[in-house]
Design a protein around this motif. Structure first.
Motif, PDB file in Angstrom:
ATOM      1  N   LEU A   1      39.834  40.577  35.939  1.00  0.00           N
ATOM      2  CA  LEU A   1      39.528  41.271  37.200  1.00  0.00           C
ATOM      3  C   LEU A   1      38.202  42.003  37.094  1.00  0.00           C
ATOM      4  O   LEU A   1      37.416  42.041  38.051  1.00  0.00           O
ATOM      5  CB  LEU A   1      40.662  42.223  37.565  1.00  0.00           C
ATOM      6  CG  LEU A   1      41.965  41.558  37.995  1.00  0.00           C
ATOM      7  CD1 LEU A   1      43.097  42.578  38.078  1.00  0.00           C
ATOM      8  CD2 LEU A   1      41.805  40.852  39.345  1.00  0.00           C
ATOM      9  N   GLU A   2      37.930  42.552  35.916  1.00  0.00           N
ATOM     10  CA  GLU A   2      36.653  43.240  35.727  1.00  0.00           C
ATOM     11  C   GLU A   2      35.494  42.247  35.803  1.00  0.00           C
ATOM     12  O   GLU A   2      34.463  42.521  36.445  1.00  0.00           O
ATOM     13  CB  GLU A   2      36.655  43.962  34.379  1.00  0.00           C
ATOM     14  CG  GLU A   2      35.386  44.762  34.112  1.00  0.00           C
ATOM     15  CD  GLU A   2      35.446  45.508  32.798  1.00  0.00           C
ATOM     16  OE1 GLU A   2      34.409  46.062  32.398  1.00  0.00           O
ATOM     17  OE2 GLU A   2      36.526  45.527  32.158  1.00  0.00           O
ATOM     18  N   ARG A   3      35.658  41.077  35.180  1.00  0.00           N
ATOM     19  CA  ARG A   3      34.590  40.069  35.207  1.00  0.00           C
ATOM     20  C   ARG A   3      34.380  39.509  36.603  1.00  0.00           C
ATOM     21  O   ARG A   3      33.259  39.159  36.979  1.00  0.00           O
ATOM     22  CB  ARG A   3      34.916  38.938  34.212  1.00  0.00           C
ATOM     23  CG  ARG A   3      34.863  39.373  32.765  1.00  0.00           C
ATOM     24  CD  ARG A   3      35.216  38.229  31.828  1.00  0.00           C
ATOM     25  NE  ARG A   3      34.206  37.191  31.815  1.00  0.00           N
ATOM     26  CZ  ARG A   3      34.303  36.078  31.084  1.00  0.00           C
ATOM     27  NH1 ARG A   3      35.389  35.867  30.331  1.00  0.00           N
ATOM     28  NH2 ARG A   3      33.338  35.177  31.107  1.00  0.00           N
ATOM     29  N   ILE A   4      35.463  39.424  37.371  1.00  0.00           N
ATOM     30  CA  ILE A   4      35.369  38.928  38.744  1.00  0.00           C
ATOM     31  C   ILE A   4      34.695  39.959  39.652  1.00  0.00           C
ATOM     32  O   ILE A   4      34.060  39.623  40.647  1.00  0.00           O
ATOM     33  CB  ILE A   4      36.782  38.587  39.283  1.00  0.00           C
ATOM     34  CG1 ILE A   4      37.326  37.342  38.556  1.00  0.00           C
ATOM     35  CG2 ILE A   4      36.773  38.355  40.786  1.00  0.00           C
ATOM     36  CD1 ILE A   4      38.812  37.168  38.712  1.00  0.00           C
ATOM     37  N   GLY A   5      34.847  41.224  39.283  1.00  0.00           N
ATOM     38  CA  GLY A   5      34.311  42.289  40.109  1.00  0.00           C
ATOM     39  C   GLY A   5      35.267  42.689  41.207  1.00  0.00           C
ATOM     40  O   GLY A   5      34.874  43.181  42.266  1.00  0.00           O
ATOM     41  N   ALA A   6      36.573  42.489  40.936  1.00  0.00           N
ATOM     42  CA  ALA A   6      37.588  42.793  41.933  1.00  0.00           C
ATOM     43  C   ALA A   6      37.816  44.299  41.986  1.00  0.00           C
ATOM     44  O   ALA A   6      37.770  44.979  40.953  1.00  0.00           O
ATOM     45  CB  ALA A   6      38.892  42.084  41.596  1.00  0.00           C
TER      46      ALA A   6
END
Length: 325
Positions: free
Chosen positions: A320-325
């Protein structure tokens, strides 16, 4: 949109084998597989049943743990090139040692070694969903479920069923799914691709899954669409596959946008990408062109995929952090 981080939940490891990879193995082994390729070297089939025949013929040269290790690396390299940061691959002990538990452990170790190397070098994670083959029957599925249950953990995280939806009924496989559930595995099932809405309902009622592979024909039953939305059932949607196999005549006719607007949790995957001449980038491009999805929609899709992934909480938070959610 192409550079956005992507999470893929519906990928068949064997079905993702590049044709050149399979041809190379066939040459090494002195096996003639020319009948499953067209003049351009692509997989050649007519319709879904013939697709299964070609798929299984290609698998005949995947004979050893080393073959599956090489396959895993080749598939993950292609996925990473398309911006995929996490993928969940269907793998069947039917093709990895004939459902023998000892042999399955050896194949799985080779797959895991290649996956861990790819994660270090390419930044892509892999989890395995052990998959029984519906048209091989319930008895074979029980052996597959035992292989899954005995190797459940942080790498083998799910259990599912694929194959010919015209064979048998979902209830025939309830025992296998119960065994997998008791082992702590999370559950998905192919349904609502060739079978209609009733096949989705049967998967929910008899197999008690939390995700549905495809599931798109649920759109034919408004009450079922409401149930999917209310219960938070996630659909592993493979638009390019559905169009290539003729489930829908075109992307414009595909129901993914109608399902999304109805509140159903939809995700995007490639299924068996070389068979359907697709990649995750091409899926994103097609959805952008057809439904005018913007970056916000695609980030929501990726976040839905991460939250539905069969992985531990720490991995999910990282995704989720890498997705920018």
């Amino acid at each position: 949109m192409n550079e956005l981080p992507k999470v893929e939940l519906h990928l068949h490891l064997e079905g993702a084998a590049p044709p050149a990879f399979i041809r190379g193995l066939a040459r090494e082994q002195g096996v003639d597989l020319s009948g499953i390729f067209d003049a351009q070297g692509n997989y050649a089939y007519r319709g879904f049943v013939d697709f299964l025949r070609v798929y299984e013929a290609a698998c005949t040269v995947l004979r050893t743990p080393r073959d599956f290790g090489r396959l895993t690396r080749a598939v993950l390299e292609q996925s990473a090139e398309n911006g995929v940061i996490h993928t969940e691959a269907f793998v069947s002990p039917d093709f990895c040692g004939g459902r023998d538990l000892g042999a399955w452990r050896e194949y799985l170790a080779a797959i895991r070694e290649a996956a861990e190397e790819a994660e270090r070098e390419l930044g892509i994670g892999l989890r395995v969903i052990v998959t029984c083959i519906r048209h091989f029957g319930p008895d074979a599925a029980r052996q597959t479920a035992r292989c899954a249950a005995e190797t459940a953990g942080d790498f083998v995280t799910g259990f599912g069923i694929g194959g010919d939806e015209g064979q048998g009924s979902k209830a025939d496989f309830a025992w296998s799914f119960d065994m997998a559930r008791e082992a702590g595995l999370r559950l998905t099932a192919h349904a609502g691709e060739w079978g209609g809405p009733d096949s989705v309902r049967d998967a929910l009622d008899h197999l008690r899954v939390e995700r549905i592979g495809h599931g798109v024909r649920a759109i034919e039953d408004p009450a079922l669409v409401d149930r999917l939305a209310e219960d938070g059932i996630v659909l592993e949607v493979c638009p390019g596959s559905n169009v290539a196999l003729g489930v829908y005549p075109s992307m414009r006719d595909h129901p993914i946008e109608r399902l999304r607007k109805a509140g159903v949790k939809v995700t995007v995957s490639t299924d068996d990408p070389p068979f359907f001449h697709t990649t995750m980038r091409q899926e994103y491009d097609a959805l952008h062109r057809t439904f005018d999805w913007d970056e916000g929609v695609f980030r929501d899709i990726a976040a839905t995929s991460a939250r539905a992934a069969f992985c531990d909480a720490a991995t999910r938070d990282t995704l989720l952090e890498r997705i920018g959610a």
